[in-house]
Design a protein around this motif. Structure first.
Motif, mmCIF file in Angstrom:
data_model
loop_
_atom_site.group_PDB
_atom_site.id
_atom_site.type_symbol
_atom_site.label_atom_id
_atom_site.label_comp_id
_atom_site.label_asym_id
_atom_site.label_seq_id
_atom_site.Cartn_x
_atom_site.Cartn_y
_atom_site.Cartn_z
ATOM 1 N N ILE A 125 86.201 7.190 69.821
ATOM 2 C CA ILE A 125 87.218 7.722 68.356
ATOM 3 C C ILE A 125 87.164 7.035 67.793
ATOM 4 O O ILE A 125 87.268 5.547 68.060
ATOM 5 C CB ILE A 125 88.670 8.847 69.597
ATOM 6 C CG1 ILE A 125 87.936 9.020 70.551
ATOM 7 C CG2 ILE A 125 88.906 8.875 68.271
ATOM 8 C CD1 ILE A 125 89.838 9.464 71.479
ATOM 9 N N TRP A 126 86.985 7.937 66.721
ATOM 10 C CA TRP A 126 87.263 6.156 65.792
ATOM 11 C C TRP A 126 88.333 6.572 64.850
ATOM 12 O O TRP A 126 89.062 8.054 64.331
ATOM 13 C CB TRP A 126 85.559 6.728 64.250
ATOM 14 C CG TRP A 126 84.895 6.240 64.077
ATOM 15 C CD1 TRP A 126 83.569 6.538 64.483
ATOM 16 C CD2 TRP A 126 83.710 4.602 64.847
ATOM 17 N NE1 TRP A 126 82.641 5.858 64.839
ATOM 18 C CE2 TRP A 126 83.169 4.864 64.903
ATOM 19 C CE3 TRP A 126 85.436 3.601 64.692
ATOM 20 C CZ2 TRP A 126 82.550 3.156 65.028
ATOM 21 C CZ3 TRP A 126 84.730 2.058 64.969
ATOM 22 C CH2 TRP A 126 82.944 2.094 64.966
ATOM 23 N N LEU A 127 89.120 5.729 64.617
ATOM 24 C CA LEU A 127 91.154 6.053 63.939
ATOM 25 C C LEU A 127 90.355 4.892 62.437
ATOM 26 O O LEU A 127 90.328 3.991 62.503
ATOM 27 C CB LEU A 127 91.906 4.974 65.116
ATOM 28 C CG LEU A 127 91.956 5.850 66.238
ATOM 29 C CD1 LEU A 127 92.788 5.199 66.399
ATOM 30 C CD2 LEU A 127 91.743 7.432 65.803
ATOM 31 N N THR A 128 90.944 5.510 61.528
ATOM 32 C CA THR A 128 90.359 5.177 60.443
ATOM 33 C C THR A 128 91.236 5.039 59.015
ATOM 34 O O THR A 128 92.316 5.908 59.183
ATOM 35 C CB THR A 128 89.373 5.725 59.363
ATOM 36 O OG1 THR A 128 89.283 7.361 59.770
ATOM 37 C CG2 THR A 128 88.196 5.661 60.237
ATOM 38 N N PRO A 129 91.142 4.327 58.316
ATOM 39 C CA PRO A 129 92.510 3.567 58.147
ATOM 40 C C PRO A 129 92.796 4.819 56.794
ATOM 41 O O PRO A 129 92.109 5.465 56.032
ATOM 42 C CB PRO A 129 92.386 3.060 56.823
ATOM 43 C CG PRO A 129 91.482 1.622 57.281
ATOM 44 C CD PRO A 129 90.077 2.602 58.164
ATOM 45 N N GLY A 130 94.240 5.142 56.692
ATOM 46 C CA GLY A 130 94.861 6.549 56.389
ATOM 47 C C GLY A 130 94.592 7.600 56.566
ATOM 48 O O GLY A 130 94.672 8.847 55.367
ATOM 49 N N VAL A 131 93.778 7.971 57.514
ATOM 50 C CA VAL A 131 93.931 9.352 57.951
ATOM 51 C C VAL A 131 95.012 9.727 59.328
ATOM 52 O O VAL A 131 94.455 8.671 60.065
ATOM 53 C CB VAL A 131 92.575 9.504 58.834
ATOM 54 C CG1 VAL A 131 91.751 10.842 58.936
ATOM 55 C CG2 VAL A 131 91.305 8.557 57.832
ATOM 56 N N PRO A 132 95.563 10.366 59.353
ATOM 57 C CA PRO A 132 96.201 10.720 60.002
ATOM 58 C C PRO A 132 95.264 11.204 61.714
ATOM 59 O O PRO A 132 94.406 11.882 61.291
ATOM 60 C CB PRO A 132 97.014 12.300 59.860
ATOM 61 C CG PRO A 132 96.484 12.161 58.016
ATOM 62 C CD PRO A 132 95.761 11.638 58.127
ATOM 63 N N HIS A 133 95.694 11.202 62.242
ATOM 64 C CA HIS A 133 95.321 11.496 63.819
ATOM 65 C C HIS A 133 96.418 11.475 64.659
ATOM 66 O O HIS A 133 97.830 11.080 64.767
ATOM 67 C CB HIS A 133 94.136 10.330 64.952
ATOM 68 C CG HIS A 133 94.800 9.079 64.437
ATOM 69 N ND1 HIS A 133 94.814 8.197 63.229
ATOM 70 C CD2 HIS A 133 95.455 8.436 65.077
ATOM 71 C CE1 HIS A 133 95.372 7.124 64.406
ATOM 72 N NE2 HIS A 133 95.983 7.311 65.165
ATOM 73 N N HIS A 134 96.153 12.053 66.064
ATOM 74 C CA HIS A 134 96.495 12.877 66.836
ATOM 75 C C HIS A 134 95.742 12.846 68.442
ATOM 76 O O HIS A 134 95.378 14.006 68.059
ATOM 77 C CB HIS A 134 97.516 14.028 66.831
ATOM 78 C CG HIS A 134 98.732 14.565 67.558
ATOM 79 N ND1 HIS A 134 98.915 15.327 67.640
ATOM 80 C CD2 HIS A 134 99.098 13.840 68.565
ATOM 81 C CE1 HIS A 134 100.616 15.798 69.039
ATOM 82 N NE2 HIS A 134 99.872 14.835 69.211
ATOM 83 N N TYR A 135 95.720 12.886 69.229
ATOM 84 C CA TYR A 135 95.170 12.936 70.648
ATOM 85 C C TYR A 135 95.741 12.578 71.788
ATOM 86 O O TYR A 135 96.233 11.399 71.478
ATOM 87 C CB TYR A 135 94.183 11.442 70.265
ATOM 88 C CG TYR A 135 94.303 10.176 70.345
ATOM 89 C CD1 TYR A 135 94.186 9.240 71.533
ATOM 90 C CD2 TYR A 135 93.665 9.757 69.226
ATOM 91 C CE1 TYR A 135 94.073 8.041 71.905
ATOM 92 C CE2 TYR A 135 94.545 8.108 69.383
ATOM 93 C CZ TYR A 135 94.130 7.293 70.380
ATOM 94 O OH TYR A 135 94.370 5.963 70.375
ATOM 95 N N ALA A 136 95.129 12.635 73.096
ATOM 96 C CA ALA A 136 95.689 12.358 74.684
ATOM 97 C C ALA A 136 94.372 12.904 75.170
ATOM 98 O O ALA A 136 93.516 13.168 74.902
ATOM 99 C CB ALA A 136 96.917 13.363 74.009
#
Length: 295
Positions: A71-82
């Motif tokens: 899973i890529w989490l990148t700056p400024g991008v809202p995300h939600h995971y579980a």
């Protein structure tokens, strides 16, 4: 029930000049709490080794995550995971930042447009993360540099582990490298693979982050350097060996890309090897060694 271990770092401005720094590392498993919605100011690579769950990005669409996956989490991008609350998952994450992230993104190692990436194997990525975790021991004077180096290693491991990459590399790149010294145009190379020039350009850009022309040039110049450094072949002969009939054009191209003329490169690096230059890649477990006799 879940288990978690994490450490966070604050590299100095001097360490940031390395181009890439590690901000944190964590190892977790079980039915972990839901993350987000949130937005970060840096990159995070979340490697899921077993189990499954879901990810939701700014478009609101929910994507299933099935291990092994990234899973890529990148700056400024809202995300939600579980993780799935019933089965949980085994997760390792690394937070990192620096100007080199822009280059890694341009080369296709970081994929903001594809936040969930299936992996063929998470083992090499977990090994790189393990090195970061071990470097986090208290009082380690090499912490920032050691973890920064491991982030570079992690990005390479993740790129190699993508499920859409063959174990021995991209077949298109392998074929281009094999035919690099033949005087073929990009369109002719494409035709050999049953592709259009546009399809070949897209495939090479996806695999190597560059154009076919630039990829072929790097292969040719690499071989030219080997011949200049390890043989006494004239520059004109070296040019022909790597696919250029016009030695003057080859010399201009070499000088522009390498920063020095072929003759000057030979003067700086030349070390003629009796018997020729080996094309066999050494076994890392059994590297070449000097054998000394008793006299």
């Amino acid at each position: 029930m879940y288990h978690t271990w994490m450490r966070y770092f604050t590299p100095s401005p001097v360490h940031h000049r390395l181009g890439l720094v590690c901000l944190g590392v964590g190892l977790q498993h079980g039915a972990l709490p839901t993350v987000g919605p949130r937005t970060l100011d840096h990159h995070v690579a979340v490697v899921v080794s077993s189990g499954g769950g879901w990810y939701r990005g700014p478009d609101g669409r929910r994507t299933t995550v099935t291990a092994p996956a990234l899973i890529w989490l990148t700056p400024g991008v809202p995300h939600h995971y579980a993780a799935d609350p019933g089965t949980g998952w085994d997760e390792a994450f690394v937070d990192f930042t620096g100007p080199a992230t822009a280059t890694y993104t341009e080369l296709g190692y970081i994929e903001p447009e594809r936040p969930v990436v299936p992996l063929a194997d998470a083992q090499s990525a977990r090994a790189a993360i393990g090195r970061i975790a071990r470097a986090a021991r208290p009082g380690n004077p090499l912490l920032e540099v050691e973890t920064a180096a491991a982030v570079h290693e992690l990005l390479v491991a993740l790129r190699r582990a993508r499920a859409d990459t063959a174990a021995d590399g991209d077949p298109v790149l392998s074929a281009l490298a094999r035919d690099a010294f033949t005087p073929l145009s990009v369109a002719e190379h494409a035709a050999r693979h049953g592709m259009t020039a546009a399809e070949l350009r897209a495939a090479v850009r996806r695999a190597a982050g560059r154009s076919p022309k630039d990829y072929l040039l790097t292969v040719r110049l690499g071989r030219a350097k080997e011949l200049l450094a390890a043989t006494d072949l004239p520059v004109a002969a070296v040019a022909r060996r790597v696919g250029y009939d016009d030695p003057a054009y080859f010399s201009r191209l070499f000088t522009r890309r390498v920063g020095t003329a072929p003759i000057r490169f030979r003067e700086q690096q030349g070390r003629t090897v009796p018997g020729g230059w080996s094309t066999t890649v050494p076994d890392p477990e059994h590297p070449p060694t000097l054998l000394t006799g008793s006299g």
